[in-house]
Design a protein around this motif. Structure first.
Motif, mmCIF file in Angstrom:
data_model
loop_
_atom_site.group_PDB
_atom_site.id
_atom_site.type_symbol
_atom_site.label_atom_id
_atom_site.label_comp_id
_atom_site.label_asym_id
_atom_site.label_seq_id
_atom_site.Cartn_x
_atom_site.Cartn_y
_atom_site.Cartn_z
ATOM 1 N N ASN A 4 4.979 33.787 92.927
ATOM 2 C CA ASN A 4 4.870 33.540 94.433
ATOM 3 C C ASN A 4 3.527 33.850 95.105
ATOM 4 O OD1 ASN A 4 7.221 31.898 94.405
ATOM 5 N ND2 ASN A 4 8.375 34.013 94.919
ATOM 6 N N VAL A 5 3.109 35.143 94.702
ATOM 7 C CA VAL A 5 1.780 35.468 95.289
ATOM 8 C C VAL A 5 0.796 34.798 94.789
ATOM 9 C CG1 VAL A 5 0.113 37.464 95.308
ATOM 10 C CG2 VAL A 5 2.815 37.845 95.267
ATOM 11 N N PHE A 6 0.638 34.266 93.530
ATOM 12 C CA PHE A 6 -0.315 33.203 93.340
ATOM 13 C C PHE A 6 -0.340 32.116 93.789
ATOM 14 C CE2 PHE A 6 -0.219 35.706 88.988
ATOM 15 C CZ PHE A 6 -1.486 36.364 89.252
ATOM 16 N N VAL A 7 0.797 31.672 94.097
ATOM 17 C CA VAL A 7 0.932 30.224 94.764
ATOM 18 C C VAL A 7 0.309 30.620 96.374
ATOM 19 C CG1 VAL A 7 2.735 28.566 95.623
ATOM 20 C CG2 VAL A 7 2.796 29.587 93.482
ATOM 21 N N VAL A 10 -3.145 30.402 96.214
ATOM 22 C CA VAL A 10 -3.868 29.221 95.903
ATOM 23 C C VAL A 10 -3.886 28.439 97.262
ATOM 24 C CG1 VAL A 10 -3.372 27.032 94.791
ATOM 25 C CG2 VAL A 10 -3.314 28.985 93.376
ATOM 26 N N VAL A 11 -2.770 28.358 97.937
ATOM 27 C CA VAL A 11 -2.742 27.721 99.280
ATOM 28 C C VAL A 11 -3.737 28.036 100.138
ATOM 29 C CG1 VAL A 11 -1.206 27.205 101.143
ATOM 30 C CG2 VAL A 11 -0.335 26.827 98.859
ATOM 31 N N GLY A 12 -3.799 29.494 100.294
ATOM 32 C CA GLY A 12 -4.758 30.247 101.439
ATOM 33 C C GLY A 12 -6.155 29.882 100.870
ATOM 34 N N ILE A 13 -6.497 29.768 99.602
ATOM 35 C CA ILE A 13 -7.840 29.462 98.999
ATOM 36 C C ILE A 13 -8.182 27.875 99.453
ATOM 37 C CG2 ILE A 13 -9.174 29.124 97.037
ATOM 38 C CD1 ILE A 13 -8.335 31.524 95.929
ATOM 39 N N SER A 14 -7.180 26.835 99.212
ATOM 40 C CA SER A 14 -7.377 25.502 99.678
ATOM 41 C C SER A 14 -7.520 25.657 100.938
ATOM 42 C CB SER A 14 -6.064 24.763 99.200
ATOM 43 O OG SER A 14 -5.896 25.017 97.900
ATOM 44 N N ILE A 15 -6.779 26.185 102.016
ATOM 45 C CA ILE A 15 -6.988 26.056 103.393
ATOM 46 C C ILE A 15 -8.514 26.641 103.902
ATOM 47 C CG2 ILE A 15 -6.358 27.071 105.594
ATOM 48 C CD1 ILE A 15 -3.463 27.072 104.290
ATOM 49 N N LEU A 16 -8.923 27.711 103.213
ATOM 50 C CA LEU A 16 -10.348 28.087 103.359
ATOM 51 C C LEU A 16 -11.268 27.308 102.932
ATOM 52 C CD1 LEU A 16 -10.210 32.141 102.507
ATOM 53 C CD2 LEU A 16 -10.199 31.034 104.924
ATOM 54 N N VAL A 73 1.030 23.907 76.206
ATOM 55 C CA VAL A 73 1.383 24.877 75.560
ATOM 56 C C VAL A 73 2.657 25.455 75.788
ATOM 57 C CG1 VAL A 73 0.664 27.616 75.796
ATOM 58 C CG2 VAL A 73 -0.864 25.939 75.881
ATOM 59 N N GLU A 74 3.501 25.864 74.646
ATOM 60 C CA GLU A 74 4.705 26.308 74.763
ATOM 61 C C GLU A 74 4.974 27.284 75.929
ATOM 62 O OE1 GLU A 74 7.389 24.810 72.810
ATOM 63 O OE2 GLU A 74 5.855 23.422 71.779
ATOM 64 N N GLY A 75 5.898 27.165 76.555
ATOM 65 C CA GLY A 75 5.934 28.283 77.391
ATOM 66 C C GLY A 75 7.081 27.953 78.818
ATOM 67 N N GLY A 76 7.218 26.623 78.707
ATOM 68 C CA GLY A 76 8.051 26.154 79.888
ATOM 69 C C GLY A 76 7.577 26.107 81.176
ATOM 70 N N ARG A 77 8.422 25.928 82.317
ATOM 71 C CA ARG A 77 7.918 25.813 83.510
ATOM 72 C C ARG A 77 7.790 27.246 84.390
ATOM 73 N NH1 ARG A 77 9.373 20.666 86.851
ATOM 74 N NH2 ARG A 77 9.624 19.385 84.965
ATOM 75 N N ASP A 78 8.013 28.231 83.852
ATOM 76 C CA ASP A 78 8.050 29.599 84.287
ATOM 77 C C ASP A 78 6.875 30.368 83.856
ATOM 78 O OD1 ASP A 78 10.417 29.215 85.908
ATOM 79 O OD2 ASP A 78 11.708 30.029 84.393
ATOM 80 N N SER A 79 5.791 29.978 83.312
ATOM 81 C CA SER A 79 4.661 30.496 82.923
ATOM 82 C C SER A 79 3.809 30.885 83.989
ATOM 83 C CB SER A 79 3.964 29.545 81.650
ATOM 84 O OG SER A 79 3.573 28.358 82.461
ATOM 85 N N THR A 80 3.421 32.141 83.956
ATOM 86 C CA THR A 80 2.683 32.952 84.924
ATOM 87 C C THR A 80 1.061 32.553 84.572
ATOM 88 O OG1 THR A 80 4.311 34.737 85.290
ATOM 89 C CG2 THR A 80 1.998 34.978 86.101
ATOM 90 N N PRO A 81 0.896 32.307 83.526
ATOM 91 C CA PRO A 81 -0.571 31.982 83.030
ATOM 92 C C PRO A 81 -1.083 30.623 83.495
ATOM 93 C CG PRO A 81 0.516 32.710 81.058
ATOM 94 C CD PRO A 81 1.443 32.819 82.261
ATOM 95 N N ALA A 82 -0.089 29.696 83.627
ATOM 96 C CA ALA A 82 -0.264 28.399 84.277
ATOM 97 C C ALA A 82 -0.388 28.591 85.828
ATOM 98 C CB ALA A 82 0.834 27.288 84.190
ATOM 99 N N VAL A 83 0.150 29.367 86.596
ATOM 100 C CA VAL A 83 -0.415 29.647 88.014
ATOM 101 C C VAL A 83 -1.468 30.224 87.946
ATOM 102 C CG1 VAL A 83 0.608 30.698 90.263
ATOM 103 C CG2 VAL A 83 2.127 29.482 88.423
ATOM 104 N N ALA A 84 -1.991 31.233 87.171
ATOM 105 C CA ALA A 84 -3.306 31.994 87.214
ATOM 106 C C ALA A 84 -4.174 31.042 86.871
ATOM 107 C CB ALA A 84 -3.296 32.945 86.240
ATOM 108 N N ILE A 85 -4.108 29.986 86.056
ATOM 109 C CA ILE A 85 -5.086 28.930 85.857
ATOM 110 C C ILE A 85 -4.915 28.126 87.134
ATOM 111 C CG2 ILE A 85 -5.542 26.625 84.420
ATOM 112 C CD1 ILE A 85 -4.215 28.135 82.377
ATOM 113 N N TRP A 86 -4.091 27.936 87.941
ATOM 114 C CA TRP A 86 -4.287 27.255 89.028
ATOM 115 C C TRP A 86 -5.169 27.884 89.961
ATOM 116 C CZ3 TRP A 86 0.794 25.890 92.437
ATOM 117 C CH2 TRP A 86 0.435 24.838 93.436
ATOM 118 N N LEU A 87 -4.898 29.247 89.959
ATOM 119 C CA LEU A 87 -5.529 29.906 91.153
ATOM 120 C C LEU A 87 -7.072 29.934 90.608
ATOM 121 C CD1 LEU A 87 -5.557 31.962 93.447
ATOM 122 C CD2 LEU A 87 -5.355 33.578 91.646
ATOM 123 N N GLY A 88 -7.468 30.000 89.540
ATOM 124 C CA GLY A 88 -8.716 30.004 89.067
ATOM 125 C C GLY A 88 -9.498 28.666 89.510
#
Length: 103
Positions: A4-7, A10-16, A73-88
């Motif tokens: 949730n911190v990553f999400v 991402v929203v904060g960076i998008s707003i900025l 990539v195998e990992g399902g929907r609960d993968s934290t690396p995917a949210v980190a990629i979104w942040l990057g």
């Protein structure tokens, strides 16, 4: 770190990015055409909708690599690396805005 911190980041960076991006100049004519007829065509409303357009585009385009990662990539929907990629991805798209913001 919690996803949730990553999400929220991402929203904060998008707003900025929507507020300080130099691509607002490109989004202004597009937003003027796409604005609903309920709102007056004043400068303030056009700038608001162009900022909203840039922020939404940042949010959506930065999610594409994360969605591809989740799909390939195998990992399902609960993968934290995917949210980190979104942040990057959001941070990369917001680099011109950060450069404009910092001077």
């Amino acid at each position: 770190m919690d996803r949730n911190v990553f999400v929220f980041a991402v929203v904060g960076i998008s707003i900025l990015n929507g507020l300080f991006s130099p691509f607002i100049a490109i989004a202004v004519p597009i937003a003027a055409v796409l604005m609903p007829e309920v709102f007056p065509r004043s400068v303030g409303w056009v700038l608001f909708f162009s900022s909203l357009l840039v922020a939404s585009a940042t949010l959506l385009l930065s999610g594409v690599p994360a969605a591809l990662y989740e799909r390939l990539v195998e990992g399902g929907r609960d993968s934290t690396p995917a949210v980190a990629i979104w942040l990057g991805g959001a941070a990369l798209l917001a680099l011109p805005a950060f450069r404009h913001l910092l001077g």
